[in-house]
Design a protein around this motif. Structure first.
Motif, short mmCIF file in Angstrom:
data_model
loop_
_atom_site.label_atom_id
_atom_site.label_comp_id
_atom_site.label_asym_id
_atom_site.label_seq_id
_atom_site.Cartn_x
_atom_site.Cartn_y
_atom_site.Cartn_z
N ALA A 23 114.87 -20.44 33.99
CA ALA A 23 116.22 -20.26 33.46
C ALA A 23 116.83 -18.95 33.93
N GLU A 24 116.03 -17.90 33.97
CA GLU A 24 116.53 -16.61 34.44
C GLU A 24 116.84 -16.64 35.93
N GLU A 25 116.02 -17.34 36.70
CA GLU A 25 116.28 -17.46 38.14
C GLU A 25 117.62 -18.17 38.36
N TYR A 26 117.85 -19.24 37.62
CA TYR A 26 119.11 -19.98 37.74
C TYR A 26 120.28 -19.09 37.30
N ALA A 27 120.12 -18.43 36.17
CA ALA A 27 121.19 -17.56 35.66
C ALA A 27 121.50 -16.43 36.65
N ALA A 28 120.47 -15.83 37.23
CA ALA A 28 120.68 -14.75 38.19
C ALA A 28 121.48 -15.24 39.40
N ALA A 29 121.17 -16.45 39.88
CA ALA A 29 121.90 -17.01 41.02
C ALA A 29 123.36 -17.27 40.66
N VAL A 30 123.60 -17.82 39.48
CA VAL A 30 124.97 -18.08 39.03
C VAL A 30 125.75 -16.78 38.92
N LEU A 31 125.17 -15.80 38.25
CA LEU A 31 125.87 -14.53 38.02
C LEU A 31 126.13 -13.78 39.33
N ALA A 32 125.18 -13.85 40.27
CA ALA A 32 125.38 -13.20 41.57
C ALA A 32 126.56 -13.84 42.31
N LEU A 33 126.67 -15.16 42.24
CA LEU A 33 127.77 -15.86 42.90
C LEU A 33 129.10 -15.53 42.22
N VAL A 34 129.13 -15.55 40.91
CA VAL A 34 130.38 -15.25 40.18
C VAL A 34 130.84 -13.83 40.47
N ARG A 35 129.91 -12.90 40.61
CA ARG A 35 130.29 -11.52 40.92
C ARG A 35 130.93 -11.39 42.30
N ASN A 66 126.78 -22.59 30.32
CA ASN A 66 125.83 -21.94 29.41
C ASN A 66 125.49 -20.54 29.88
N VAL A 67 125.28 -20.38 31.17
CA VAL A 67 124.99 -19.05 31.71
C VAL A 67 126.18 -18.12 31.47
N MET A 68 127.38 -18.61 31.75
CA MET A 68 128.56 -17.76 31.56
C MET A 68 128.72 -17.37 30.10
N ALA A 69 128.46 -18.29 29.19
CA ALA A 69 128.59 -18.00 27.77
C ALA A 69 127.58 -16.95 27.31
N GLU A 70 126.46 -16.86 28.00
CA GLU A 70 125.40 -15.93 27.61
C GLU A 70 125.30 -14.72 28.54
N SER A 71 126.26 -14.57 29.47
CA SER A 71 126.14 -13.51 30.48
C SER A 71 126.22 -12.12 29.89
N GLY A 72 126.89 -11.96 28.76
CA GLY A 72 127.01 -10.63 28.16
C GLY A 72 125.84 -10.27 27.27
N ASP A 73 125.05 -11.25 26.89
CA ASP A 73 123.95 -10.99 25.97
C ASP A 73 122.60 -11.34 26.58
N ARG A 74 122.27 -12.62 26.55
CA ARG A 74 120.95 -13.08 26.97
C ARG A 74 120.62 -12.72 28.41
N TYR A 75 121.60 -12.79 29.30
CA TYR A 75 121.33 -12.57 30.72
C TYR A 75 121.86 -11.23 31.25
N ARG A 76 122.23 -10.34 30.37
CA ARG A 76 122.76 -9.03 30.79
C ARG A 76 121.79 -8.30 31.72
N HIS A 77 120.49 -8.44 31.48
CA HIS A 77 119.48 -7.73 32.27
C HIS A 77 119.40 -8.22 33.72
N LEU A 78 120.06 -9.33 34.03
CA LEU A 78 120.01 -9.87 35.38
C LEU A 78 121.11 -9.33 36.29
#
Length: 148
Positions: A23-35, A66-78
């Motif tokens: 889940a973190e690997e997927y979230a990291a890829a999503v957040l890197a692309l959105v950035r 789901n990743v976007m909804a949690e980007s400020g909390d659960r996935y902030r460390h990514l």
């Protein structure tokens, strides 16, 4: 985790680092692309999902949401600590969430006003009624990987 230098994707993990969960690997890829989405441009949840699936072979628009909804909390460390994007009301964010819209060009309903204000401030093309992103003019596609 895999990453390509210079494209905004997460880099290789340093030796001794705790490996990311799936889940973190997927979230990291999503957040890197959105950035990487440029100022005044937008991407859809579905497009992000397609691009991430090219590398990871999984996920869809709902998972991106789901990743976007949690980007400020659960996935902030990514997200790198030095990543700062000026957003709505000149607040600082690590991920430009307002540049991600649904297939009709609508920002998240819960944050509609803030997202539209940020998009207007950036000069992102909107529909005549000003309630959605004009995807024909605003959609952003990342450059194809030169190595692939």
């Amino acid at each position: 985790m895999r990453g390509r230098q210079g494209d905004g994707a997460p880099a290789e993990e340093p030796a001794g680092a705790v490996p990311l969960t799936g889940a973190e690997e997927y979230a990291a890829a999503v957040l890197a692309l959105v950035r990487r989405i440029p100022h005044a441009r937008a991407m859809t949840y579905g497009l992000i999902a397609e691009i991430v699936a090219e590398d990871l072979g999984r996920g869809g628009p709902r998972q991106v949401g789901n990743v976007m909804a949690e980007s400020g909390d659960r996935y902030r460390h990514l997200v790198p600590e030095d990543a700062v994007v000026v957003g709505p009301a000149q607040d600082d964010f690590t991920v430009p969430w307002w540049r991600v819209v649904n297939a009709a060009g609508s920002p998240p309903a819960r944050h509609l006003t803030a997202a539209l204000d940020a998009l207007r401030a950036e000069g992102c093309p909107l529909t005549r009624d000003g309630r959605r992103v004009d995807l024909r003019r605003a959609i952003w596609f990342p450059e194809p990987d030169a190595a692939g």
